[in-house]
Design an enzyme around this catalytic site. Structure first.
Site, PDB file in Angstrom:
ATOM      1  N   ARG A 172       8.554   9.526   1.897  1.00 27.13           N
ATOM      2  CA  ARG A 172       8.164   8.833   0.464  1.00 27.13           C
ATOM      3  C   ARG A 172       9.573   8.906  -0.167  1.00 27.13           C
ATOM      4  NH1 ARG A 172       4.029   7.843  -2.899  1.00 27.13           N
ATOM      5  NH2 ARG A 172       2.545   9.116  -1.677  1.00 27.13           N
ATOM      6  N   GLN A 190      -3.723   2.495   4.506  1.00 28.15           N
ATOM      7  CA  GLN A 190      -2.826   2.144   3.517  1.00 28.15           C
ATOM      8  C   GLN A 190      -1.642   1.681   3.833  1.00 28.15           C
ATOM      9  OE1 GLN A 190      -3.444   2.275   0.009  1.00 28.15           O
ATOM     10  NE2 GLN A 190      -1.794   3.551  -1.176  1.00 28.15           N
ATOM     11  N   ARG A 195       5.430   1.885   8.359  1.00 22.19           N
ATOM     12  CA  ARG A 195       6.237   3.278   7.839  1.00 22.19           C
ATOM     13  C   ARG A 195       5.902   4.566   8.628  1.00 22.19           C
ATOM     14  NH1 ARG A 195       3.065   4.655   2.163  1.00 22.19           N
ATOM     15  NH2 ARG A 195       1.093   4.560   3.010  1.00 22.19           N
ATOM     16  N   HIS A 270       8.536  -1.866  -0.096  1.00 17.32           N
ATOM     17  CA  HIS A 270       7.863  -0.727  -1.144  1.00 17.32           C
ATOM     18  C   HIS A 270       9.495  -0.127  -1.854  1.00 17.32           C
ATOM     19  CE1 HIS A 270       5.672   1.846  -3.071  1.00 17.32           C
ATOM     20  NE2 HIS A 270       4.581   2.063  -2.268  1.00 17.32           N
ATOM     21  N   GLU A 372       8.249  -4.090  -5.758  1.00 15.69           N
ATOM     22  CA  GLU A 372       7.989  -4.397  -4.317  1.00 15.69           C
ATOM     23  C   GLU A 372       7.886  -5.879  -4.209  1.00 15.69           C
ATOM     24  OE1 GLU A 372       4.979  -1.727  -3.226  1.00 15.69           O
ATOM     25  OE2 GLU A 372       5.438  -0.743  -5.020  1.00 15.69           O
TER      26      GLU A 372
END
Ligand SMILES: O=P(O)(O)OC[C@H]1O[C@@H](O)[C@H](O)[C@@H](O)[C@@H]1O
Length: 396
Positions: A172, A190, A195, A270, A372
């Protein structure tokens, strides 16, 4: 080959081509003259941002990416430019000066260094000593976790104090990549699998002007569990390139369809931008864009003309803005820091997210704003075709 960004108002910038799927040509409108767009335009748009990889340790993947980005931006390329002709950008003057002065280029192993980060996870650090900038990139998730400028005194990205480094969960903070899906969806968890997949280092380079670069790769041939069922009937190659230069930080994702059938995706960078406090941030460039408010039953709206005031965040915010200008900016009024973002027309949209203390959210929510650049409407790539999306970030 040298590749230069051109001002948004020029014909070249309005001619971004999407070489994939149904959208053959994407025409961008000229930026409006607001405080935000003026700020954004001030120094990013003419920056010389891409250099080729010739003369270093490889450079093939990087060369291809540079050429593709040049096409997407509709910019000039010239394989034979001499150092003296590099004028036209923030960094190019310095670069030309360095080349003319015969300053030796750094050795790639000294400046694009493979190492270990938290819990022994593999990292690549990029060191652009000439401009006192550094980047840290985890190969797990291809997540860039840190970009420092001014010799380490400015950190541009937020990295959560409770980020998990277990090579399982997404990290994160920094720049997670959302692909092949932005947000939740029927086919995939999601934000997709980029990632939380382990990427490979494909290339590390020093450009002729001293810019430093790293290219990571991920392919369906890797057959990772993290792909879930998505890759069962698809074949793809991804390249993620990170370049640090006088112009700033550039990241780009190239997606190639190596299979026999078309496939579709949505995607985003992101960005978790660090701010002194969320109340101090204003985001510019979203005037007169339509949006979907994810926290209000996906209600549709239009962000009106704000007279240059910019978007401020005063409550939980999660909005997807469509067809935004290619240049956005964020200003932090406490530390008087301006962040400029230029994106390829292949990333026409932008999301703004901050949980603003909502139940269960990251304890550091006051210290970041996510802006983003994204392709929020599905992009389809035909067999043997490819798509490229990129962003250039610069801080004052
Ligand atoms: O918690 P995640 O999966 O990292 O997602 C964080 C946020 O990411 C943003 O991009 C989305 O717009 C939000 O809806 C989401 O909550």
């Amino acid at each position: 080959m040298a590749v230069a960004f051109v001002p948004s108002g020029s014909a070249g910038a309005r001619r971004g081509r999407v070489r994939c799927g149904n959208d053959a040509v994407c025409v961008r409108r000229a930026s409006r003259v607001t405080l935000g767009s003026r700020l954004a335009r001030r120094s990013v748009v003419t920056a010389l941002a891409l250099r080729d990889g010739d003369g270093d340790d490889g450079g093939d993947a990087y060369d291809d990416i540079a050429k593709s980005l040049a096409q997407e931006f509709g910019v000039q390329t010239d394989a034979d430019r001499g150092a003296g002709d590099l004028a036209g950008g923030v960094g190019s003057g310095y670069a030309a000066g360095a080349v003319l002065a015969g300053v030796p280029l750094p050795v790639v192993d000294d400046v694009v260094v493979v190492g270990t980060g938290k819990n022994g996870m593999q990292t690549v650090t990029l060191d652009h000593a000439a401009s006192s900038q550094k980047v840290t990139l985890y190969t797990f998730g291809a997540t860039l976790t840190s970009w420092t400028t001014r010799g380490g005194s400015v950190e541009v990205f937020f990295l959560s104090d409770v980020a998990v480094f277990d090579a399982q969960k997404p990290i994160r903070g920094g720049i997670p990549i959302c692909f092949p899906q932005f947000g939740p969806g029927p086919e995939m968890r999601q934000h997709g699998f980029c990632r939380d997949s382990q990427w490979k280092i494909k290339e590390r380079s020093v450009m002729p002007d001293g810019s430093v670069a790293c290219v990571l790769g991920l392919s369906s041939a890797d057959k990772l569990e993290s792909f879930g069922g998505w890759a069962d009937d698809k074949a793809f190659e991804l390249e993620y390139s990170v370049i640090l230069s006088y112009a700033g930080l550039e990241t780009s994702l190239r997606v190639r369809n190596t299979g026999a059938a078309p496939f579709s995706f949505t995607s985003a960078f992101h960005n978790y931008f660090r701010v002194s406090d969320v109340s101090q941030a204003r985001i510019y460039g979203l005037e007169n864009t339509s949006f979907v408010d994810k926290l209000n039953n996906n209600e549709e709206g239009v962000r009106g003309d704000d007279g240059g005031a910019g978007v401020s965040i005063e409550e939980p915010t999660d909005r997807m803005h469509f067809a935004t200008p290619d240049e956005l900016a964020m200003f932090d009024f406490q530390n008087l820091r301006l962040l400029k973002l230029k994106k390829t027309p292949t990333l026409p949209d932008a999301t703004v997210w901050n949980p603003y203390g909502a139940d269960g959210c990251d304890p550091g929510w006051r210290s970041f704003v996510c802006v983003e650049p994204a392709a929020l409407k599905p992009v389809t790539i035909e067999p043997a075709a490819e798509w490229l999306g990129g962003q250039l970030l610069a801080v004052d």
